[in-house]
Design an enzyme around this catalytic site. Structure first.
Site, PDB file in Angstrom:
ATOM      1  N   GLU A  24       0.827  -1.217   0.000  1.00  0.00           N
ATOM      2  CA  GLU A  24       0.000   0.000   0.000  1.00  0.00           C
ATOM      3  C   GLU A  24       0.861   1.267   0.000  1.00  0.00           C
ATOM      4  O   GLU A  24       2.074   1.205   0.223  1.00  0.00           O
ATOM      5  CB  GLU A  24      -0.930   0.008   1.206  1.00  0.00           C
ATOM      6  CG  GLU A  24      -0.191   0.078   2.531  1.00  0.00           C
ATOM      7  CD  GLU A  24      -1.037   0.662   3.658  1.00  0.00           C
ATOM      8  OE1 GLU A  24      -1.480   1.819   3.533  1.00  0.00           O
ATOM      9  OE2 GLU A  24      -1.234  -0.040   4.669  1.00  0.00           O
ATOM     10  N   LYS A 158      -4.363  -2.074  14.364  1.00  0.00           N
ATOM     11  CA  LYS A 158      -3.618  -1.272  15.322  1.00  0.00           C
ATOM     12  C   LYS A 158      -4.333  -1.234  16.660  1.00  0.00           C
ATOM     13  O   LYS A 158      -5.554  -1.128  16.723  1.00  0.00           O
ATOM     14  CB  LYS A 158      -3.441   0.144  14.784  1.00  0.00           C
ATOM     15  CG  LYS A 158      -2.236   0.264  13.895  1.00  0.00           C
ATOM     16  CD  LYS A 158      -2.388   1.384  12.912  1.00  0.00           C
ATOM     17  CE  LYS A 158      -3.374   0.991  11.837  1.00  0.00           C
ATOM     18  NZ  LYS A 158      -3.700   2.088  10.958  1.00  0.00           N
TER      19      LYS A 158
HETATM   20  N1  PSU Z   1      -0.838   0.975   9.130  1.00  0.00           N
HETATM   21  C1  PSU Z   1       0.110   1.855   9.531  1.00  0.00           C
HETATM   22  N2  PSU Z   1      -0.052   3.151   9.165  1.00  0.00           N
HETATM   23  C2  PSU Z   1      -1.114   3.581   8.435  1.00  0.00           C
HETATM   24  C3  PSU Z   1      -2.124   2.646   8.023  1.00  0.00           C
HETATM   25  C4  PSU Z   1      -1.919   1.353   8.417  1.00  0.00           C
HETATM   26  O1  PSU Z   1       1.063   1.495  10.203  1.00  0.00           O
HETATM   27  O2  PSU Z   1      -1.193   4.771   8.118  1.00  0.00           O
HETATM   28  C5  PSU Z   1      -3.289   3.102   7.161  1.00  0.00           C
HETATM   29  C6  PSU Z   1      -3.680   1.940   6.248  1.00  0.00           C
HETATM   30  O3  PSU Z   1      -3.613   2.405   4.920  1.00  0.00           O
HETATM   31  C7  PSU Z   1      -5.114   1.631   6.636  1.00  0.00           C
HETATM   32  C8  PSU Z   1      -5.600   2.976   7.081  1.00  0.00           C
HETATM   33  O4  PSU Z   1      -5.852   1.102   5.572  1.00  0.00           O
HETATM   34  O5  PSU Z   1      -4.487   3.474   7.849  1.00  0.00           O
HETATM   35  C9  PSU Z   1      -6.901   2.933   7.874  1.00  0.00           C
HETATM   36  O6  PSU Z   1      -7.443   4.214   7.936  1.00  0.00           O
HETATM   37  P1  PSU Z   1      -8.995   4.431   8.337  1.00  0.00           P
HETATM   38  O7  PSU Z   1      -9.097   4.032   9.779  1.00  0.00           O
HETATM   39  O8  PSU Z   1      -9.260   5.908   8.111  1.00  0.00           O
HETATM   40  O9  PSU Z   1      -9.808   3.562   7.424  1.00  0.00           O
END
Ligand code: PSU
Ligand code: MN
Length: 303
Positions: A24, A158
């Site tokens: 990604e 996370k």
């Molecule tokens: N993992 C990390 N850093 C990030 C992300 C994941 O260590 O920035 C990102 C990924 O792209 C994941 C997104 O899909 O955060 C999720 O964001 P949201 O909760 O707005 O969907």
């Protein structure tokens, strides 16, 4: 169909039915600061290669979809201010393309474009989930895992999230959770959340067997393969939980929510842990790239 711009190495690998692993780009633009973001993205690509596959970092540059980036393109994206880059889950992809702007793909966005490109294995750090205290702020990643058949290799969700609620949603959506050499769902910065997974697997071959069965059934949902952060860089669970609770309270007070939430919390936790969370983040990204490379290679041998 919108044209996909393939990196020549990725194109060649796909044509020759060689293993490819998607990566990604939101982690580059919104997950880590420059220059650690570029270093990590490049070392993750190297790790995928050591695992035996060709890496394909996915992003939208000036409205064009790229499947595989050059070193220069990674560097360029990594230097962009966040406000210049759309954080692309399903709903933002047509916006970035229509406006001919840059877009970094989240787990959801990367799954969609990887699938369109014919790539079924994808490595990242952590998926999004249900936010603590905001049961209606559910990451589009969970929805995408219910509708796009890509295997996501990650270190769980996370721990800034509500992990039990996240696990429930995955279960409802029919997403199998495989634990790579673990019985417990990892919690990103530390090795275990205390929550169970669906099945423990010991190696890439075992993962590939289950992915192949999933593909043979033509199921339309995704799969999760969770790999704990390497022991040496894992954060102490108590220490990290304190930092998370503090950062979450501060975000609440500052009125941060929605797509800004994840990047804001991650960068605040880096400060609160004196950089230890970033070291864990980088170690797990690299390790997940390596494991995904091995799984992609095993899957190629089976199919
Ligand atoms: N993992 C990390 N850093 C990030 C992300 C994941 O260590 O920035 C990102 C990924 O792209 C994941 C997104 O899909 O955060 C999720 O964001 P949201 O909760 O707005 O969907
Ligand atoms: Mn969200």
């Amino acid at each position: 169909m919108t044209k996909l711009h393939f990196h020549s190495d990725v194109q060649e690998a796909i044509e020759n039915k060689q293993p490819v692993v998607a990566l990604e780009s939101t982690v580059i633009t919104h997950g880590l600061p420059y220059p650690q973001n570029v270093e990590t993205a490049v070392s993750m690509e190297t790790a995928v290669k050591s695992g035996g596959a060709t890496p394909a970092t996915i992003a939208i540059l000036s409205g064009e979809i790229h499947i595989g980036l050059t070193r220069e393109q990674i560097e360029y994206l990594g230097k962009q201010p966040q406000e210049n880059v759309h954080k692309c889950s399903r709903r933002n992809i047509p916006i970035a393309i229509g406006k001919k702007e840059h877009g970094a793909t989240t787990v959801a966005g990367t799954m969609i474009l990887a699938h369109q490109a014919g790539i079924s294995i994808f490595a990242t750090g952590g998926i999004g989930g249900v936010h603590r205290g905001h049961p209606f702020d559910v990451s589009a990643d969970l929805q995408e895992l219910s509708r796009t058949p890509v295997a996501v290799i990650c270190s769980g969700a996370k721990s800034i999230l509500d992990l039990p609620a996240t696990r429930e949603v995955l279960e409802t959506n029919g997403v199998p959770i495989l634990g790579y050499q673990t019985d417990m769902l990892p919690s990103f910065f530390s090795r275990s959340s205390g929550l169970s997974i669906d099945i423990r697997i010991e190696d890439a071959k075992e993962a590939a067997n289950i992915i192949q069965s999933h593909q043979a059934l033509s199921l339309q949902n995704g799969l999760l393969i969770t790999v704990p952060v390497p022991e040496a860089e894992a954060c102490d669970p108590v220490m990290i939980e304190q930092a998370i609770q503090k950062a979450t309270k501060e975000a609440e007070a500052a009125g941060v929510h929605g797509p800004e939430s994840t990047p804001w919390l991650l960068s605040r936790i880096v400060d609160l842990t004196n950089g230890q969370s970033m070291r864990a983040n980088r170690a797990l990204l690299q390790n997940n790239g390596f494991v995904a490379g091995q799984i992609a290679q095993s899957l190629t041998k089976l199919t």
